[in-house]
Design a protein around this motif. Structure first.
Motif, PDB file in Angstrom:
ATOM      1  N   UNK A 301       0.859  -1.127  -0.028  1.00  0.00           N
ATOM      2  CA  UNK A 301       0.004  -0.096   0.022  1.00  0.00           C
ATOM      3  C   UNK A 301       0.795   1.255  -0.077  1.00  0.00           C
ATOM      4  N   UNK A 302       1.606   1.598  -1.303  1.00  0.00           N
ATOM      5  CA  UNK A 302       2.413   2.769  -1.217  1.00  0.00           C
ATOM      6  C   UNK A 302       1.867   4.124  -1.015  1.00  0.00           C
ATOM      7  N   UNK A 303       0.478   4.064  -1.368  1.00  0.00           N
ATOM      8  CA  UNK A 303      -0.070   5.469  -1.324  1.00  0.00           C
ATOM      9  C   UNK A 303      -0.061   5.920   0.156  1.00  0.00           C
ATOM     10  N   UNK A 304       0.265   5.151   1.130  1.00  0.00           N
ATOM     11  CA  UNK A 304       0.583   5.914   2.489  1.00  0.00           C
ATOM     12  C   UNK A 304       1.378   6.858   2.530  1.00  0.00           C
ATOM     13  N   UNK A 305       2.399   6.698   1.683  1.00  0.00           N
ATOM     14  CA  UNK A 305       3.492   7.652   1.758  1.00  0.00           C
ATOM     15  C   UNK A 305       3.251   8.955   0.993  1.00  0.00           C
ATOM     16  N   UNK A 306       2.108   9.026   0.194  1.00  0.00           N
ATOM     17  CA  UNK A 306       1.924  10.272  -0.351  1.00  0.00           C
ATOM     18  C   UNK A 306       1.123  11.168   0.475  1.00  0.00           C
ATOM     19  N   UNK A 307       1.475  12.511   0.188  1.00  0.00           N
ATOM     20  CA  UNK A 307       0.616  13.636   0.799  1.00  0.00           C
ATOM     21  C   UNK A 307      -0.513  13.490   0.334  1.00  0.00           C
ATOM     22  N   UNK A 308      -1.655  13.914   1.388  1.00  0.00           N
ATOM     23  CA  UNK A 308      -2.921  14.052   1.271  1.00  0.00           C
ATOM     24  C   UNK A 308      -3.265  15.253   0.784  1.00  0.00           C
ATOM     25  N   UNK A 309      -4.674  15.537   0.745  1.00  0.00           N
ATOM     26  CA  UNK A 309      -5.330  16.938   0.227  1.00  0.00           C
ATOM     27  C   UNK A 309      -5.150  17.955   1.423  1.00  0.00           C
ATOM     28  N   UNK A 310      -4.674  19.322   1.120  1.00  0.00           N
ATOM     29  CA  UNK A 310      -4.449  20.144   2.029  1.00  0.00           C
ATOM     30  C   UNK A 310      -5.568  20.735   3.015  1.00  0.00           C
ATOM     31  N   UNK A 311      -6.835  20.180   2.371  1.00  0.00           N
ATOM     32  CA  UNK A 311      -8.021  20.723   3.309  1.00  0.00           C
ATOM     33  C   UNK A 311      -8.457  19.570   4.294  1.00  0.00           C
ATOM     34  N   UNK A 312      -7.449  18.297   4.396  1.00  0.00           N
ATOM     35  CA  UNK A 312      -7.596  17.275   5.471  1.00  0.00           C
ATOM     36  C   UNK A 312      -6.364  17.124   6.227  1.00  0.00           C
ATOM     37  N   UNK A 313      -5.258  17.599   5.717  1.00  0.00           N
ATOM     38  CA  UNK A 313      -3.950  17.438   6.503  1.00  0.00           C
ATOM     39  C   UNK A 313      -2.916  18.507   5.919  1.00  0.00           C
ATOM     40  N   UNK A 314      -2.045  18.625   6.866  1.00  0.00           N
ATOM     41  CA  UNK A 314      -0.947  19.802   6.999  1.00  0.00           C
ATOM     42  C   UNK A 314      -0.137  19.638   5.760  1.00  0.00           C
ATOM     43  N   UNK A 315      -0.025  20.256   4.656  1.00  0.00           N
ATOM     44  CA  UNK A 315       0.741  20.197   3.555  1.00  0.00           C
ATOM     45  C   UNK A 315       1.439  21.523   3.288  1.00  0.00           C
ATOM     46  N   UNK A 316       2.524  21.709   3.900  1.00  0.00           N
ATOM     47  CA  UNK A 316       3.281  22.913   4.036  1.00  0.00           C
ATOM     48  C   UNK A 316       4.866  22.645   3.731  1.00  0.00           C
ATOM     49  N   UNK A 317       5.143  22.341   2.180  1.00  0.00           N
ATOM     50  CA  UNK A 317       6.425  21.969   1.946  1.00  0.00           C
ATOM     51  C   UNK A 317       7.504  23.107   2.295  1.00  0.00           C
ATOM     52  N   UNK A 318       6.956  24.314   2.018  1.00  0.00           N
ATOM     53  CA  UNK A 318       8.056  25.518   2.473  1.00  0.00           C
ATOM     54  C   UNK A 318       8.418  25.292   3.835  1.00  0.00           C
ATOM     55  N   UNK A 319       7.767  25.003   4.550  1.00  0.00           N
ATOM     56  CA  UNK A 319       7.826  25.008   5.981  1.00  0.00           C
ATOM     57  C   UNK A 319       8.311  23.571   6.524  1.00  0.00           C
ATOM     58  N   UNK A 320       8.366  22.727   5.508  1.00  0.00           N
ATOM     59  CA  UNK A 320       9.042  21.275   5.932  1.00  0.00           C
ATOM     60  C   UNK A 320       7.884  20.534   6.678  1.00  0.00           C
ATOM     61  N   UNK A 321       6.844  20.664   6.571  1.00  0.00           N
ATOM     62  CA  UNK A 321       5.832  19.973   7.470  1.00  0.00           C
ATOM     63  C   UNK A 321       4.802  19.661   6.251  1.00  0.00           C
ATOM     64  N   UNK A 322       5.012  18.340   5.985  1.00  0.00           N
ATOM     65  CA  UNK A 322       4.052  17.476   5.088  1.00  0.00           C
ATOM     66  C   UNK A 322       3.600  16.152   5.432  1.00  0.00           C
ATOM     67  N   UNK A 323       2.364  16.359   5.850  1.00  0.00           N
ATOM     68  CA  UNK A 323       1.678  15.190   6.411  1.00  0.00           C
ATOM     69  C   UNK A 323       1.448  14.263   5.145  1.00  0.00           C
ATOM     70  N   UNK A 324       1.565  12.895   5.311  1.00  0.00           N
ATOM     71  CA  UNK A 324       1.228  11.752   4.589  1.00  0.00           C
ATOM     72  C   UNK A 324       0.079  11.036   5.083  1.00  0.00           C
ATOM     73  N   UNK A 325      -0.440  10.386   4.057  1.00  0.00           N
ATOM     74  CA  UNK A 325      -1.683   9.447   4.469  1.00  0.00           C
ATOM     75  C   UNK A 325      -1.320   8.515   5.758  1.00  0.00           C
ATOM     76  N   UNK A 326       0.085   8.299   5.781  1.00  0.00           N
ATOM     77  CA  UNK A 326       0.488   7.404   7.117  1.00  0.00           C
ATOM     78  C   UNK A 326       0.334   8.269   8.352  1.00  0.00           C
ATOM     79  N   UNK A 327       0.468   9.605   8.433  1.00  0.00           N
ATOM     80  CA  UNK A 327       0.512  10.297   9.478  1.00  0.00           C
ATOM     81  C   UNK A 327      -1.125  10.586   9.535  1.00  0.00           C
ATOM     82  N   UNK A 328      -1.801  10.728   8.736  1.00  0.00           N
ATOM     83  CA  UNK A 328      -3.266  11.121   9.012  1.00  0.00           C
ATOM     84  C   UNK A 328      -3.727   9.854   9.763  1.00  0.00           C
TER      85      UNK A 328
END
Ligand code: SF4
Ligand code: SF4
Length: 464
Positions: A301-328
């Motif tokens: 299930x490799x999709x758990x390593x990809x970032x989710x949508x920004x309305x659901x989880x924190x996706x802030x690449x400039x601030x080096x905080x990107x939640x992936x599905x596994x974090x969610x």
């Protein structure tokens, strides 16, 4: 001539009544002003440049707004209920006022059964709190705007669709409505009918009350948002303001419409607060994350390593905080785990206490004893919420220059006071069931065991 002695407390309550019934017509302006303040605090920061590493609260508006929202507004509203009940809701909250405004102009549909269900505000609270964590709403202005914006929109739409000039949202769906309502039972302010009709509280749309309270039968304070609409000092009917000892309503909860859903909510909210804080600080969260990621990879299930949508989880690449599905999944699962642990442990301690009360000859069924004794968790659970979800207040204290040792002492004092109050409350509830003398020791120890469990779970927050 008969003189009726009026106590200082009654005079003070009378002064409050007079002031608010005279100035009630200006509340709309207060709500409008608060609406403007919230719009600025929530929707302006996302468009401003992100704070630099050395930025401070008073030289960066993003930090300032964040500090006001999470470090002042949220913990103060939580703590204020113990003194003034749900005064925030009736006097200041722009969201509730907007929902009611929309309700006066909308479809006016009947409130459906699913919305009236006691589970609705519990689900709303758990959902929004976990969502706030996965979004990183406490750390990112964009996330806070998404969260508050969606909740505001939902309040407005709920008002547009359901009820006529009512606050259906506030009574049934606001994520913090039930929270404030349960703890308002601890509060020192009560609105009592001048001509009380016995028979229990009732829900009705045929009432002047925006939260659909059948005014003459009102015996509980949880749904009262203190809008002062039912108060007219010179009239013989209506409601009057009374000041009481904090906790008095819960001590005699048998007579104030106590119910199982609310007790479960108390247990659940303590778990939510713990989960929301502990995933940030405990190693067990990282272990759980690692385990979940490894299992997912094993299964392809490799999709758990990809970032989710920004309305659901924190996706802030400039601030080096990107939640992936596994974090969610890990945050959600970890918080759900704490909710379950807290609910099970506190249900167990309360269940044993209720069983002991019955054995000691206490009046009432097991269900009545369980529900009443469940409320003894309220003070310690409130402190849990302040420590966990209101943690921003302690960050603010640190920014004001107070030492870590002082802040730890404040947390500790808060927790000890909450636990002490819970024990005292348990004792008074036992008295209301006719349990006397040494027969109270067993049930009280069960209540204390619940507090000790919460204290040990909070150890990393208190001393970490
Ligand atoms: S219940 Fe929620 S929306 Fe309604 S007034 Fe209170 S905080 Fe505001
Ligand atoms: S009981 Fe009175 S003060 Fe409370 S919400 Fe209803 S109308 Fe407002």
């Amino acid at each position: 001539m008969n003189f009726v002695k009026i106590s200082r407390t009654q005079r003070f309550a009378g002064a409050i009544e007079n002031f608010f019934s005279k100035n009630r017509r200006h509340l709309g302006l207060v709500h409008l002003g608060m609406f403007g303040v919230f719009i600025v605090l929530i929707f302006v920061p996302p468009f401003l440049p992100a704070p630099l590493e050395h930025s401070r609260v008073f030289d960066n508006f993003q930090l300032f707004a964040n500090s006001l929202l999470w470090g002042a507004w949220f913990p103060l509203v939580l703590l204020s209920v113990v003194v003034t009940g749900r005064s925030w809701c009736g006097l200041f909250c722009p969201m509730g006022a907007a929902s009611e405004w929309a309700s006066g102009r909308g479809l006016g549909r009947r409130v459906p059964g699913w919305l009236k269900s006691p589970a609705a505000p519990i689900v709303s609270f758990v959902f929004v709190t976990i969502w706030a964590q996965t979004l990183g709403a406490r750390d990112h202005a964009q996330s806070a705007a998404i969260l508050f914006g969606c909740v505001m929109l939902a309040a407005f739409v709920c008002g547009l669709v359901f009820g006529r000039k009512k606050r259906v949202w506030c009574r049934h769906a606001c994520p913090i409505g039930l929270l404030l309502g349960v703890y308002a039972r601890l509060g020192a302010v009560d609105f009592k009918p001048k001509r009380f009709v016995a028979g229990g509280d009732r829900w009705t749309e045929a009432t002047a009350c925006p939260t659909m309270i059948d005014l003459k039968r009102k015996s509980e304070s949880r749904h009262c948002i203190e809008c002062f609409r039912c108060v007219s000092p010179n009239a013989k009917g209506g409601l009057e303001v009374q000041l009481r000892r904090p906790g008095a309503e819960l001590e005699t909860i048998r007579h104030h419409n106590g119910n199982l859903a609310e007790v479960l909510f108390l247990f659940i909210s303590a778990g939510v607060a713990l989960g929301g804080f502990l995933w940030l600080v405990l190693g067990s969260y990282q272990d759980f994350r690692l385990w979940l990621a490894t299992e997912a990879i094993k299964r392809g299930w490799l999709w758990v390593g990809s970032p989710g949508p920004s309305w659901l989880m924190a996706v802030f690449s400039e601030e080096r905080e990107v939640f992936r599905w596994v974090d969610f999944l890990t945050i959600t699962g970890y918080m759900a785990g704490w909710i379950m642990i807290c609910t099970l442990v506190l249900s167990f301690t309360t269940g044993v206490a209720a069983w002991l009360v019955r054995r000691a000859g206490g009046t009432g069924t097991f269900h009545q004893c369980f529900v009443a004794l469940g409320y003894q968790v309220a003070p310690v659970s409130l402190v849990s919420l302040v420590l966990g979800l209101g943690n921003g207040a302690f960050i603010n204290l640190a920014l004001l220059g107070l030492s870590p040792a002082f802040i730890t002492t404040v947390k500790l004092l808060l927790f000890v006071s909450g636990a002490g109050w819970s024990l005292h409350l348990g004792n008074r509830i036992l008295a209301s069931f006719g349990v006397r003398g040494s027969s109270r020791v067993g049930p009280l120890l069960c209540g204390a065991a619940g507090s000790v469990f919460l204290a040990s779970a909070w150890y990393p927050a208190l001393f970490g």
